[in-house]
Design a protein around this motif. Structure first.
Motif, PDB file in Angstrom:
ATOM      1  N   ASP A  57       0.846  -1.189   0.000  1.00 30.20           N
ATOM      2  CA  ASP A  57       0.000   0.000   0.000  1.00 30.20           C
ATOM      3  C   ASP A  57       0.886   1.246   0.000  1.00 30.20           C
ATOM      4  O   ASP A  57       1.506   1.574   1.013  1.00 30.20           O
ATOM      5  CB  ASP A  57      -0.910  -0.017   1.228  1.00 30.20           C
ATOM      6  N   VAL A  59      -0.316   4.277  -0.590  1.00 33.12           N
ATOM      7  CA  VAL A  59      -1.163   5.455  -0.373  1.00 33.12           C
ATOM      8  C   VAL A  59      -1.816   5.456   1.006  1.00 33.12           C
ATOM      9  O   VAL A  59      -2.807   6.147   1.246  1.00 33.12           O
ATOM     10  CB  VAL A  59      -2.230   5.593  -1.485  1.00 33.12           C
ATOM     11  N   GLY A  62      -5.436   4.329   0.963  1.00 30.46           N
ATOM     12  CA  GLY A  62      -6.167   4.908  -0.159  1.00 30.46           C
ATOM     13  C   GLY A  62      -6.277   6.411  -0.106  1.00 30.46           C
ATOM     14  O   GLY A  62      -6.355   7.067  -1.145  1.00 30.46           O
ATOM     15  N   VAL A  63      -6.323   6.969   1.099  1.00 26.21           N
ATOM     16  CA  VAL A  63      -6.487   8.424   1.232  1.00 26.21           C
ATOM     17  C   VAL A  63      -5.565   8.987   2.312  1.00 26.21           C
ATOM     18  O   VAL A  63      -5.978   9.776   3.150  1.00 26.21           O
ATOM     19  CB  VAL A  63      -7.961   8.820   1.496  1.00 26.21           C
ATOM     20  N   TRP A  64      -4.278   8.550   2.322  1.00 25.43           N
ATOM     21  CA  TRP A  64      -3.243   9.239   3.076  1.00 25.43           C
ATOM     22  C   TRP A  64      -3.521   9.255   4.572  1.00 25.43           C
ATOM     23  O   TRP A  64      -3.420  10.283   5.209  1.00 25.43           O
ATOM     24  CB  TRP A  64      -3.062  10.668   2.541  1.00 25.43           C
ATOM     25  N   GLY A 230      -4.644  16.601  -3.276  1.00 26.27           N
ATOM     26  CA  GLY A 230      -5.324  16.017  -4.427  1.00 26.27           C
ATOM     27  C   GLY A 230      -5.322  16.879  -5.666  1.00 26.27           C
ATOM     28  O   GLY A 230      -5.666  16.403  -6.746  1.00 26.27           O
ATOM     29  N   VAL A 406      -1.708   3.498 -13.037  1.00 19.70           N
ATOM     30  CA  VAL A 406      -2.157   3.059 -11.716  1.00 19.70           C
ATOM     31  C   VAL A 406      -2.590   1.595 -11.762  1.00 19.70           C
ATOM     32  O   VAL A 406      -2.244   0.792 -10.880  1.00 19.70           O
ATOM     33  CB  VAL A 406      -3.311   3.946 -11.220  1.00 19.70           C
ATOM     34  N   ASP A 410      -1.084  -1.759  -9.854  1.00 18.10           N
ATOM     35  CA  ASP A 410      -1.971  -2.633  -9.083  1.00 18.10           C
ATOM     36  C   ASP A 410      -1.787  -4.086  -9.515  1.00 18.10           C
ATOM     37  O   ASP A 410      -1.727  -4.994  -8.675  1.00 18.10           O
ATOM     38  CB  ASP A 410      -3.418  -2.181  -9.280  1.00 18.10           C
ATOM     39  N   GLY A 417      -1.749   6.054  -6.099  1.00 12.67           N
ATOM     40  CA  GLY A 417      -2.895   6.913  -6.351  1.00 12.67           C
ATOM     41  C   GLY A 417      -2.641   7.835  -7.530  1.00 12.67           C
ATOM     42  O   GLY A 417      -1.554   7.869  -8.111  1.00 12.67           O
ATOM     43  N   THR A 419      -4.380  11.879  -9.147  1.00 12.85           N
ATOM     44  CA  THR A 419      -5.442  12.890  -9.130  1.00 12.85           C
ATOM     45  C   THR A 419      -6.602  12.379  -9.972  1.00 12.85           C
ATOM     46  O   THR A 419      -6.407  11.810 -11.047  1.00 12.85           O
ATOM     47  CB  THR A 419      -4.915  14.223  -9.684  1.00 12.85           C
ATOM     48  N   ASN A 420      -7.810  12.575  -9.475  1.00 11.44           N
ATOM     49  CA  ASN A 420      -8.958  11.894 -10.058  1.00 11.44           C
ATOM     50  C   ASN A 420     -10.149  12.836 -10.164  1.00 11.44           C
ATOM     51  O   ASN A 420     -10.715  13.233  -9.163  1.00 11.44           O
ATOM     52  CB  ASN A 420      -9.315  10.682  -9.191  1.00 11.44           C
ATOM     53  N   CYS A 431       0.207   9.917  -7.369  1.00 10.88           N
ATOM     54  CA  CYS A 431       0.340  10.335  -5.969  1.00 10.88           C
ATOM     55  C   CYS A 431       0.871   9.185  -5.120  1.00 10.88           C
ATOM     56  O   CYS A 431       0.390   8.049  -5.236  1.00 10.88           O
ATOM     57  CB  CYS A 431      -1.015  10.788  -5.421  1.00 10.88           C
TER      58      CYS A 431
END
Length: 461
Positions: A57, A59, A62-64, A230, A406, A410, A417, A419-420, A431
Motif C-alpha cells: 500500500d 497510499v 487509499g487516502v493518506w 489532491g 495506476v 496494481d 494513487g 489525481t482523479n 500520488c
C-alpha cells in the motif's frame, strides 16, 4: 505472511457489498462486470484482498491516512481498554483521553493552545469557517466574512467546504454554494501563470491582489493547504509562505492551514506548515491523527482566537455554539495518544524525511528515463509525478492513460494513487503517500512498479 483464506471463503461478503454498500468516489456500473475489492487484512505496509492477493500500500489506506501502518496491537488495545471504561460523553464535558491528547498535540504546535474535537477533516474545516464568520459578526460588524481559498486546493465534502473548493470537478453539480468564498490563484510553478524570476513571491502577491480587489475590510481569513494534496501534490515555491504570512498580518486576515493530509508527520515534521516557519491562527487535521484506527479530527487555534469567544459573557450568543456528536467519542483520542507515541518512539519523522528523499530522488531518476514524467514534486513521504504526453509542450497525459499506469502498478501488487476528476484537464499526477514506517525495500518496490508501468503505457501514447 501467509494469507489464510481461499477464493470462495468471502463470496457472501462480496455479494453483500455489491448489493448494499455505496462506495466512495466510485462509479458502481463497473461492478456489473467485476467483483468489488474487499480488503480483509493488513500488516505493516501490506494488505490482502478477498482473493488472497497481497499488495504493498503506497497510499496509506487509499487516502493518506494509515501513517503508522496496519496491525498496531497497542493502538487496538488502547481503544478497547478506553471504550470499556468510558466510550462516550458529549463534548460539553471532558474525558481523560480527550484532555491528555489535547495536551500532547498542542505541545507539538507552539502558539496553538486550544483544540476542538470532531470526526472528519471536512467537519474540522467547517468549524474553522464558522469561527471566522462568528468573529466577523462579533468584532467587525459583519464586514470581514469573506474566506479566501486557493485554486487546486481541497477542503472537504460538505456544502460549506465545497464552497471553498479549488477543484472544479469535485464541486460540479453540488451548487449553489455559500456566499463570500473567493478563489486565489494556485502556486504551481510547473503550470506557471507568470513569467517571473521569483515565482513564489509573485504567486503570493497574487493573493494580495485579490484581497485589494475584494477590500481588505471584507476578508476575514485565508485557507490554504501547506502542500496541495489532491490538486497535484504542489509544493510551494521558495519565498511563497513567508510572503503569505506577511500579507495576512498586514491586512488583519486570519491564516487557516488545512493539515488534514500533511499533519502528523507526513512531510517529515509534525505539521506541514512547520517546514516553512509560519505561525497560523487555525490548523485543521484529521487523516493521520489516529492512523485510521478510530475516527478523529481536530481544529487547533490560538489563545487569542479562543479568548474572542470566552471574553464575551455579556452576549448570550457570544460563545461558539457548535457541537460535533461523535467528537465526544473517546476511541479517537485514545488511539491518537498511542499513534503519537509510536511516531516518537520509532523515529518516524526522521524516517519520513529519509525515505521521502529516497522516493523523490527515485522518481527524478525515472523522469530522466521516461519522457512521460514532466515534473516531480513532494515533501517527506508525500510525492507526486506529473505525467505529460509531450514534455516540450507540457501537454497533460490523458486521465485514461494515467489510470492505466495506476492499474498496471496494481497488477504488480503495488497500490498507488492519482489525481482523479478534480481539476479539469489536469488529472495527470501520480500520488504517493506510503506509511511513515516505509523502508528502503518498500520505496524501491514502489519505484520498480512505476518504472514497469510507464514502459507499458509509453507504447500507447
Amino acid at each position: 505472511m501467509e494469507f489464510p483464506m481461499h477464493d470462495n471463503d468471502l463470496s457472501a461478503i462480496v455479494e453483500a457489498d455489491r448489493a448494499h454498500v455505496w462506495h466512495h468516489m466510485f462509479q458502481h456500473a463497473a461492478l456489473d462486470t467485476r467483483d468489488p475489492r474487499i480488503i480483509v487484512e493488513g500488516k505493516g505496509m501490506l494488505v490482502w484482498d478477498q482473493n488472497g492477493r497481497e499488495f504493498l500500500d503506497a497510499v496509506s489506506g487509499g487516502v493518506w491516512t494509515v501513517n503508522v501502518g496496519y496491525g498496531r496491537e497497542r493502538i487496538a488495545n488502547a481503544v478497547r481498554d478506553q471504550i470499556l471504561k468510558m466510550n462516550y460523553f458529549a463534548g460539553s464535558a471532558g474525558t481523560v483521553p480527550g484532555a491528555r491528547f489535547a495536551e500532547i498535540l498542542t505541545s507539538k504546535t507552539p502558539g496553538l493552545t486550544r483544540m476542538y474535537y470532531c470526526n472528519s477533516g471536512s467537519e474540522a474545516n467547517e468549524k474553522a469557517f464558522k469561527m471566522i464568520r462568528q468573529i466577523a459578526h462579533q468584532r467587525y460588524g459583519g464586514r470581514k466574512t469573506k474566506i479566501l481559498f486557493r485554486e487546486r486546493d481541497y477542503h472537504g465534502t460538505t456544502i460549506g467546504t465545497l464552497s471553498a473548493c479549488g477543484q472544479k470537478q469535485r464541486a460540479e453539480h453540488y451548487g449553489p454554494f455559500a456566499p463570500d468564498f473567493v478563489e486565489v490563484p494556485h502556486c504551481l510553478e510547473y503550470r506557471k501563470q507568470w513569467d517571473v524570476e521569483n515565482y513564489g513571491l509573485r504567486a503570493a502577491e497574487a493573493i494580495e491582489e485579490v484581497i485589494l480587489r475584494e477590500g481588505p475590510d471584507t476578508v476575514g481569513a485565508l485557507c490554504l493547504e501547506p502542500v496541495t494534496a489532491g490538486g497535484g501534490v504542489i509544493t510551494p515555491p521558495s519565498g511563497y509562505w513567508e510572503k503569505v504570512q506577511e500579507i495576512c498580518r498586514t491586512y488583519d486576515i486570519l491564516l487557516h492551514i488545512d493539515e488534514v493530509v500533511c499533519g502528523m508527520g507526513r512531510t517529515g515534521e509534525w505539521f506541514g506548515y512547520q517546514n516553512f516557519g509560519i505561525e497560523p491562527d487555525f490548523v485543521t487535521t484529521a487523516k493521520g491523527v489516529a492512523s485510521g484506527y478510530a475516527a478523529i479530527a481536530v481544529m487547533l487555534t490560538t489563545e487569542e482566537v479562543f479568548s474572542m469567544f470566552r471574553d464575551a459573557p455579556e452576549d448570550p450568543l457570544g460563545y461558539f455554539r457548535d457541537i460535533s456528536t461523535f467528537g465526544g467519542c473517546t476511541a479517537g483520542p485514545a488511539a491518537a495518544i498511542e499513534n503519537v507515541a509510536i511516531i516518537e518512539e520509532e523515529g518516524l519523522l526522521a524516517n519520513s524525511k529519509a525515505m521521502g528523499a529516497r522516493l523523490k530522488s527515485g522518481l527524478e531518476a525515472l523522469m530522466d528515463k521516461h519522457p512521460l514524467i514532466g515534473d516531480v514534486r513532494g515533501l517527506g513521504l508525500y510525492a507526486g509525478a506529473e505525467l505529460v504526453a509531450d514534455r516540450a509542450t507540457r501537454e497533460p497525459l490523458s486521465e485514461k492513460l494515467v489510470g492505466a499506469v495506476v492499474a498496471d502498478c496494481d497488477r504488480q501488487g503495488v497500490i498507488i494513487g492519482a489525481t482523479n476528476r478534480s481539476v479539469p484537464g489536469f488529472n495527470n499526477t501520480l500520488c504517493f503517500s506510503p506509511a511513515l514506517i516505509a523502508d528502503e525495500g518498500d520505496i524501491d518496490r514502489i519505484l520498480d512498479a512505476v518504472d514497469t508501468a510507464l514502459e507499458k503505457v509509453a507504447a500507447e501514447v
